[in-house]
Design an enzyme around this catalytic site. Structure first.
Site, PDB file in Angstrom:
ATOM      1  N   PRO A  26      15.914   6.623  20.562  1.00 15.35           N
ATOM      2  CA  PRO A  26      14.666   6.506  19.559  1.00 15.35           C
ATOM      3  C   PRO A  26      13.271   6.139  20.664  1.00 15.35           C
ATOM      4  CG  PRO A  26      16.459   5.703  18.581  1.00 15.35           C
ATOM      5  CD  PRO A  26      16.901   6.290  20.112  1.00 15.35           C
ATOM      6  N   CYS A  27      12.115   6.809  20.103  1.00 19.74           N
ATOM      7  CA  CYS A  27      10.948   6.494  20.998  1.00 19.74           C
ATOM      8  C   CYS A  27      10.076   5.319  20.551  1.00 19.74           C
ATOM      9  CB  CYS A  27      10.095   7.593  20.970  1.00 19.74           C
ATOM     10  SG  CYS A  27       9.381   8.081  19.180  1.00 19.74           S
ATOM     11  N   GLN A  28      10.318   4.819  19.242  1.00 18.35           N
ATOM     12  CA  GLN A  28       9.172   3.839  18.757  1.00 18.35           C
ATOM     13  C   GLN A  28       9.083   2.737  19.601  1.00 18.35           C
ATOM     14  OE1 GLN A  28      12.084   4.860  17.039  1.00 18.35           O
ATOM     15  NE2 GLN A  28      11.655   5.256  15.032  1.00 18.35           N
ATOM     16  N   LEU A  72       8.855   2.693  22.788  1.00 14.07           N
ATOM     17  CA  LEU A  72       8.239   3.333  24.091  1.00 14.07           C
ATOM     18  C   LEU A  72       6.974   4.027  23.830  1.00 14.07           C
ATOM     19  CD1 LEU A  72      11.498   4.947  25.561  1.00 14.07           C
ATOM     20  CD2 LEU A  72      10.438   2.589  26.218  1.00 14.07           C
TER      21      LEU A  72
END
Length: 368
Positions: free
Chosen positions: A60-62, A64
């Protein structure tokens, strides 16, 4: 979408996702693949069969990205990297470490936590004796969507890497932020670092307008009142872009399509438009402002609507045969949270496959 990018020559031994909606879409398209719907923290190495040539992880990128205020790898969501890496270390301890590992995320992984997250991933790979590098690939090379993503690529130390696949940093694949990040790595990491070489793809031929459905599926055109309100949210310089498009299409009896995102600027909601033949980066629809709108201008007439799920899928490089959820937000979420198929294919075809094939040839020659 990583699975689609791998292509038919790859056999999936194990797939995992926590989201049941994503899992159901995966099964609808890749029903023959083994899939475990569970938190990666609950996955154990005895659930992973055999010896894998490649492990691909898109965590998950949130945390970052700006959406997560750059919390980083200590965040609740992007922190899933660590249980994933624990799983990889267990495989390595069992003598089953994958020959290649790819980690995909947003560009924010380069600078989040003042670069600590980037260095942590680098240390994990180098500590496991993987020769690795990172590369930024923008989907705009193949599809009309601005979507740069960071890919860490590592090969196990016993994998021979031909010299043509690693050289020096290049502007196309290694932006200044990435070059700067590598200078802050430990000496141990630098010993394992590789500047991956990829061929530059030919110029893209498709524009945003080429992917737009004549009769949209999954959404309707806005009413004139809704379109008027959307235009009212534009700052003067964005309104000028629209006025120029109106004038151009009137004069040429043509049509243009622009992509619009609603953003908050100085506490005020604004609609920002682009008419550069490319869509803005697709996002997950966590709120109405996250869903991309298109403005269609034909012979001076203006219409607007949400980007349709099929159009979003096309912007990710998925074929029209790809099965999407029927619910709009679910379908849009699948696309906005994915990795562009042709970007995966370019990486696989021009680095992963040839390096592994070259290593196989050397091993076969040595065994003769």
């Amino acid at each position: 979408m990583a699975r689609a990018g791998l292509g038919a020559n790859w056999n999936c031994m194990f797939a995992n996702d926590f989201d049941p909606k994503k899992a159901s879409t995966y099964s609808a398209n890749w029903g023959g693949d083994p899939l475990l719907v569970a938190d990666v923290a609950d996955v154990t190495s005895d659930q992973l069969p055999g010896h894998a040539d490649l492990t691909w992880a898109s965590f998950p990128c949130q945390d970052l990205s700006l959406a997560g205020d750059y919390v980083g790898l200590d965040g609740k969501r992007s922190g899933t990297f660590w249980p994933f890496w624990h799983l990889m270390k267990n495989l390595m301890a069992e003598g089953r470490g994958p020959r290649a590992i790819v980690l995909e995320n947003v560009n924010g992984a380069i600078t989040s936590n003042q670069g600590e997250d980037f260095r942590a991933i680098a240390s994990a790979l180098s500590g496991a004796k993987y020769n690795f590098g990172a590369i930024v690939i923008d989907a705009r090379h193949w599809v009309p969507q601005s979507r740069p993503r960071l890919f860490f690529v590592g090969f196990r130390s016993d994998i021979h890497i031909p010299t043509e696949f690693s050289g020096v940093a290049t502007d196309t694949w290694h932006p200044e932020s990435l070059v700067d990040a590598t200078s802050e790595m430990s000496q141990a990491c630098k010993k394992h670092w590789m500047w991956w070489n990829l061929p530059i793809p030919p110029d893209r031929k498709e524009h945003l307008i080429d992917l737009i459905e004549d009769k949209p599926t999954g959404c309707d055109w806005h009413s004139p009142k809704e379109t008027k309100y959307l235009v009212s949210l534009m700052a003067p310089h964005n309104r000028q872009k629209l006025n120029d498009a109106i004038a151009t299409t009137k004069a040429n009896k043509s049509r243009m399509v622009g992509g619009v995102y609603r953003r908050t600027r100085n506490g005020q909601q604004r609609a920002e438009i682009r008419f550069d033949n490319i869509a803005g980066c697709l996002r997950t629809p966590s709120g109405g402002s996250s869903r991309q709108t298109i403005i269609h201008v034909e012979n001076g007439a203006v219409r607007s609507r949400l980007l349709s799920p099929r159009e979003a899928a096309r912007l990710m490089g998925l074929s029209d045969n790809y099965i999407l959820p029927k619910n709009y937000n679910e379908a849009y979420h699948i696309c906005g949270d994915g990795v562009a198929v042709p970007a995966v294919r370019h990486l696989i075809q021009n680095l992963i496959e040839p390096v592994l094939d070259a290593s196989d040839r050397i091993m076969l020659a040595a065994a003769e």
